[in-house]
Scaffold this motif. Sequence first.
Motif, short mmCIF file in Angstrom:
data_model
loop_
_atom_site.label_atom_id
_atom_site.label_comp_id
_atom_site.label_asym_id
_atom_site.label_seq_id
_atom_site.Cartn_x
_atom_site.Cartn_y
_atom_site.Cartn_z
N TYR A 125 0.82 -1.20 0.00
CA TYR A 125 0.00 0.00 0.00
C TYR A 125 0.86 1.26 0.00
O TYR A 125 0.47 2.29 -0.54
CB TYR A 125 -0.90 -0.05 1.22
N SER A 146 -10.49 -4.12 -7.22
CA SER A 146 -11.53 -3.41 -6.46
C SER A 146 -12.32 -4.36 -5.57
O SER A 146 -12.98 -3.92 -4.63
CB SER A 146 -12.46 -2.65 -7.40
N PRO A 149 -10.16 -6.55 -0.47
CA PRO A 149 -10.01 -5.58 0.62
C PRO A 149 -8.54 -5.41 1.04
O PRO A 149 -7.75 -6.34 0.96
CB PRO A 149 -10.84 -6.18 1.76
N GLY A 151 -7.32 -4.87 4.10
CA GLY A 151 -6.97 -5.60 5.32
C GLY A 151 -6.12 -4.76 6.25
O GLY A 151 -5.98 -3.54 6.08
N GLY A 153 -6.71 -3.65 9.02
CA GLY A 153 -7.46 -2.59 9.67
C GLY A 153 -7.62 -1.33 8.84
O GLY A 153 -8.09 -0.31 9.33
N VAL A 154 -7.21 -1.38 7.57
CA VAL A 154 -7.32 -0.23 6.67
C VAL A 154 -8.53 -0.44 5.79
O VAL A 154 -8.69 -1.50 5.19
CB VAL A 154 -6.05 -0.07 5.80
N SER A 155 -9.41 0.54 5.73
CA SER A 155 -10.61 0.39 4.89
C SER A 155 -10.26 0.63 3.43
O SER A 155 -9.25 1.25 3.11
CB SER A 155 -11.71 1.36 5.34
N GLY A 156 -11.07 0.11 2.56
CA GLY A 156 -10.86 0.28 1.12
C GLY A 156 -10.41 -1.02 0.47
O GLY A 156 -10.43 -2.09 1.08
N ASN A 157 -10.00 -0.91 -0.79
CA ASN A 157 -9.58 -2.08 -1.54
C ASN A 157 -8.24 -1.77 -2.24
O ASN A 157 -7.72 -0.68 -2.15
CB ASN A 157 -10.66 -2.49 -2.55
N ASN A 161 -4.14 1.29 -5.45
CA ASN A 161 -3.53 1.49 -4.13
C ASN A 161 -2.26 0.69 -3.94
O ASN A 161 -2.04 0.06 -2.90
CB ASN A 161 -4.53 1.12 -3.03
#
Length: 168
Positions: A125, A146, A149, A151, A153-157, A161
Amino acid sequence: MSKTISQVQLRRLRTLLIAVISVFAVMLAVPAADAADKDKSANGRPSVSAATPAGVGILAAPAGCTAGNLCFWVNDNWNDGPGRLDGNNPDWGVYSHSTCGSGTWEDCASSLYNNGNNCTAHVYYLENYQTPKLSISRQSGYNSLSAVPLGYGVSGNWNDNIRSNNWC
Protein backbone atom coordinates in the motif's frame (compact mmCIF):
# COMPACT_ATOMS: atom_id res chain seq x y z
CA MET A 1 17.46 -45.38 6.46
CA SER A 2 16.05 -42.05 5.32
CA LYS A 3 12.92 -41.80 3.22
CA THR A 4 12.57 -39.41 0.30
CA ILE A 5 9.48 -38.17 -1.47
CA SER A 6 9.40 -38.81 -5.20
CA GLN A 7 8.43 -36.16 -7.76
CA VAL A 8 5.21 -38.09 -8.45
CA GLN A 9 4.31 -38.01 -4.76
CA LEU A 10 5.04 -34.28 -4.61
CA ARG A 11 2.78 -33.61 -7.62
CA ARG A 12 -0.01 -35.67 -6.05
CA LEU A 13 0.36 -33.80 -2.77
CA ARG A 14 0.30 -30.46 -4.58
CA THR A 15 -2.82 -31.46 -6.52
CA LEU A 16 -4.54 -32.56 -3.30
CA LEU A 17 -3.58 -29.31 -1.56
CA ILE A 18 -4.91 -27.21 -4.44
CA ALA A 19 -8.17 -29.18 -4.37
CA VAL A 20 -8.59 -28.61 -0.62
CA ILE A 21 -7.83 -24.89 -0.96
CA SER A 22 -10.30 -24.68 -3.87
CA VAL A 23 -13.06 -26.20 -1.73
CA PHE A 24 -12.43 -23.66 1.02
CA ALA A 25 -12.27 -20.83 -1.53
CA VAL A 26 -15.66 -21.81 -2.90
CA MET A 27 -17.09 -21.98 0.61
CA LEU A 28 -15.75 -18.51 1.50
CA ALA A 29 -16.22 -16.65 -1.80
CA VAL A 30 -19.44 -14.89 -2.74
CA PRO A 31 -19.10 -14.33 -6.50
CA ALA A 32 -22.03 -13.80 -8.86
CA ALA A 33 -23.48 -17.13 -10.01
CA ASP A 34 -22.46 -16.74 -13.63
CA ALA A 35 -19.35 -14.59 -13.17
CA ALA A 36 -17.01 -17.37 -14.28
CA ASP A 37 -18.74 -17.58 -17.68
CA LYS A 38 -18.67 -13.82 -18.25
CA ASP A 39 -15.18 -13.24 -16.83
CA LYS A 40 -12.83 -13.52 -19.81
CA SER A 41 -9.65 -11.65 -20.53
CA ALA A 42 -9.05 -9.81 -23.79
CA ASN A 43 -7.51 -12.95 -25.29
CA GLY A 44 -10.58 -15.09 -24.49
CA ARG A 45 -8.98 -17.16 -21.74
CA PRO A 46 -10.65 -17.21 -18.34
CA SER A 47 -8.94 -14.92 -15.87
CA VAL A 48 -8.37 -15.40 -12.15
CA SER A 49 -11.27 -13.92 -10.25
CA ALA A 50 -10.74 -11.47 -7.44
CA ALA A 51 -12.82 -13.87 -5.33
CA THR A 52 -10.23 -16.60 -6.00
CA PRO A 53 -7.40 -16.57 -3.47
CA ALA A 54 -3.98 -16.18 -5.04
CA GLY A 55 -2.48 -19.60 -5.70
CA VAL A 56 -5.79 -21.21 -6.62
CA GLY A 57 -6.76 -21.47 -10.26
CA ILE A 58 -3.36 -21.47 -11.90
CA LEU A 59 -3.69 -20.19 -15.47
CA ALA A 60 -1.51 -19.11 -18.35
CA ALA A 61 -0.24 -15.56 -18.08
CA PRO A 62 -2.34 -12.84 -19.76
CA ALA A 63 -1.04 -11.48 -23.07
CA GLY A 64 2.07 -9.35 -22.69
CA CYS A 65 3.01 -10.62 -19.24
CA THR A 66 6.45 -12.07 -19.90
CA ALA A 67 8.16 -14.71 -17.77
CA GLY A 68 9.94 -13.49 -14.67
CA ASN A 69 7.71 -10.46 -14.08
CA LEU A 70 4.99 -9.14 -11.85
CA CYS A 71 2.57 -7.62 -14.37
CA PHE A 72 -0.12 -5.00 -13.76
CA TRP A 73 -2.70 -3.12 -15.78
CA VAL A 74 -4.48 0.24 -15.40
CA ASN A 75 -7.92 -1.35 -15.83
CA ASP A 76 -9.69 -4.53 -14.75
CA ASN A 77 -9.41 -7.67 -16.87
CA TRP A 78 -5.83 -7.11 -18.00
CA ASN A 79 -6.46 -3.88 -19.99
CA ASP A 80 -4.05 -0.92 -20.55
CA GLY A 81 -0.66 -2.35 -19.85
CA PRO A 82 1.00 -4.39 -18.79
CA GLY A 83 3.55 -2.73 -16.64
CA ARG A 84 6.23 -5.33 -15.88
CA LEU A 85 8.64 -5.42 -12.97
CA ASP A 86 11.13 -7.95 -11.69
CA GLY A 87 13.17 -7.63 -8.55
CA ASN A 88 12.26 -5.48 -5.56
CA ASN A 89 10.89 -2.01 -6.28
CA PRO A 90 10.45 0.34 -3.31
CA ASP A 91 8.68 3.11 -5.25
CA TRP A 92 6.37 2.60 -8.25
CA GLY A 93 6.30 6.39 -8.67
CA VAL A 94 9.53 6.21 -10.66
CA TYR A 95 7.91 4.11 -13.43
CA SER A 96 5.99 6.21 -15.94
CA HIS A 97 2.74 5.30 -17.66
CA SER A 98 0.93 7.99 -19.64
CA THR A 99 -2.66 6.89 -18.95
CA CYS A 100 -2.24 6.91 -15.18
CA GLY A 101 -3.53 10.02 -13.41
CA SER A 102 -0.12 10.85 -11.91
CA GLY A 103 1.74 9.79 -15.06
CA THR A 104 3.35 6.94 -13.10
CA TRP A 105 2.31 3.45 -11.99
CA GLU A 106 2.02 4.58 -8.35
CA ASP A 107 -1.59 4.00 -7.23
CA CYS A 108 -2.62 3.02 -10.78
CA ALA A 109 -2.95 -0.81 -10.94
CA SER A 110 -6.39 -2.43 -11.21
CA SER A 111 -5.34 -5.99 -12.12
CA LEU A 112 -2.21 -8.04 -11.33
CA TYR A 113 -0.55 -11.28 -12.41
CA ASN A 114 2.56 -12.98 -10.98
CA ASN A 115 4.50 -14.57 -13.82
CA GLY A 116 7.63 -14.73 -11.70
CA ASN A 117 10.16 -17.52 -12.03
CA ASN A 118 10.03 -19.06 -8.59
CA CYS A 119 8.26 -17.26 -5.76
CA THR A 120 5.37 -15.22 -4.40
CA ALA A 121 5.10 -11.54 -5.33
CA HIS A 122 4.06 -9.05 -2.65
CA VAL A 123 2.61 -5.61 -3.34
CA TYR A 124 2.33 -2.88 -0.75
CA TYR A 125 0.00 0.00 0.00
CA LEU A 126 2.92 2.35 0.73
CA GLU A 127 6.44 2.95 -0.55
CA ASN A 128 9.34 0.95 0.87
CA TYR A 129 7.29 -2.22 1.45
CA GLN A 130 5.05 -0.85 4.19
CA THR A 131 1.78 -2.66 4.97
CA PRO A 132 -0.89 -3.39 4.11
CA LYS A 133 0.58 -6.14 1.93
CA LEU A 134 -1.08 -8.36 -0.70
CA SER A 135 0.62 -11.63 -1.70
CA ILE A 136 0.18 -13.12 -5.17
CA SER A 137 1.28 -16.73 -5.69
CA ARG A 138 3.26 -17.60 -8.78
CA GLN A 139 1.16 -18.09 -11.94
CA SER A 140 -1.92 -16.44 -10.45
CA GLY A 141 -3.36 -12.98 -10.06
CA TYR A 142 -6.38 -10.73 -9.69
CA ASN A 143 -8.39 -9.43 -12.63
CA SER A 144 -10.14 -6.83 -10.45
CA LEU A 145 -8.40 -5.39 -7.41
CA SER A 146 -11.53 -3.41 -6.46
CA ALA A 147 -12.95 -6.65 -4.99
CA VAL A 148 -9.88 -7.31 -2.80
CA PRO A 149 -10.01 -5.58 0.62
CA LEU A 150 -6.84 -3.91 1.92
CA GLY A 151 -6.97 -5.60 5.32
CA TYR A 152 -4.68 -4.75 8.23
CA GLY A 153 -7.46 -2.59 9.67
CA VAL A 154 -7.32 -0.23 6.67
CA SER A 155 -10.61 0.39 4.89
CA GLY A 156 -10.86 0.28 1.12
CA ASN A 157 -9.58 -2.08 -1.54
CA TRP A 158 -6.40 -2.65 -3.56
CA ASN A 159 -7.63 -0.92 -6.73
CA ASP A 160 -5.26 1.99 -7.48
CA ASN A 161 -3.53 1.49 -4.13
CA ILE A 162 -0.10 -0.05 -4.81
CA ARG A 163 3.19 1.79 -4.34
CA SER A 164 5.90 -0.90 -4.00
CA ASN A 165 6.61 -4.61 -4.49
CA ASN A 166 9.04 -7.35 -3.53
CA TRP A 167 9.35 -11.14 -3.88
CA CYS A 168 9.36 -14.29 -1.75
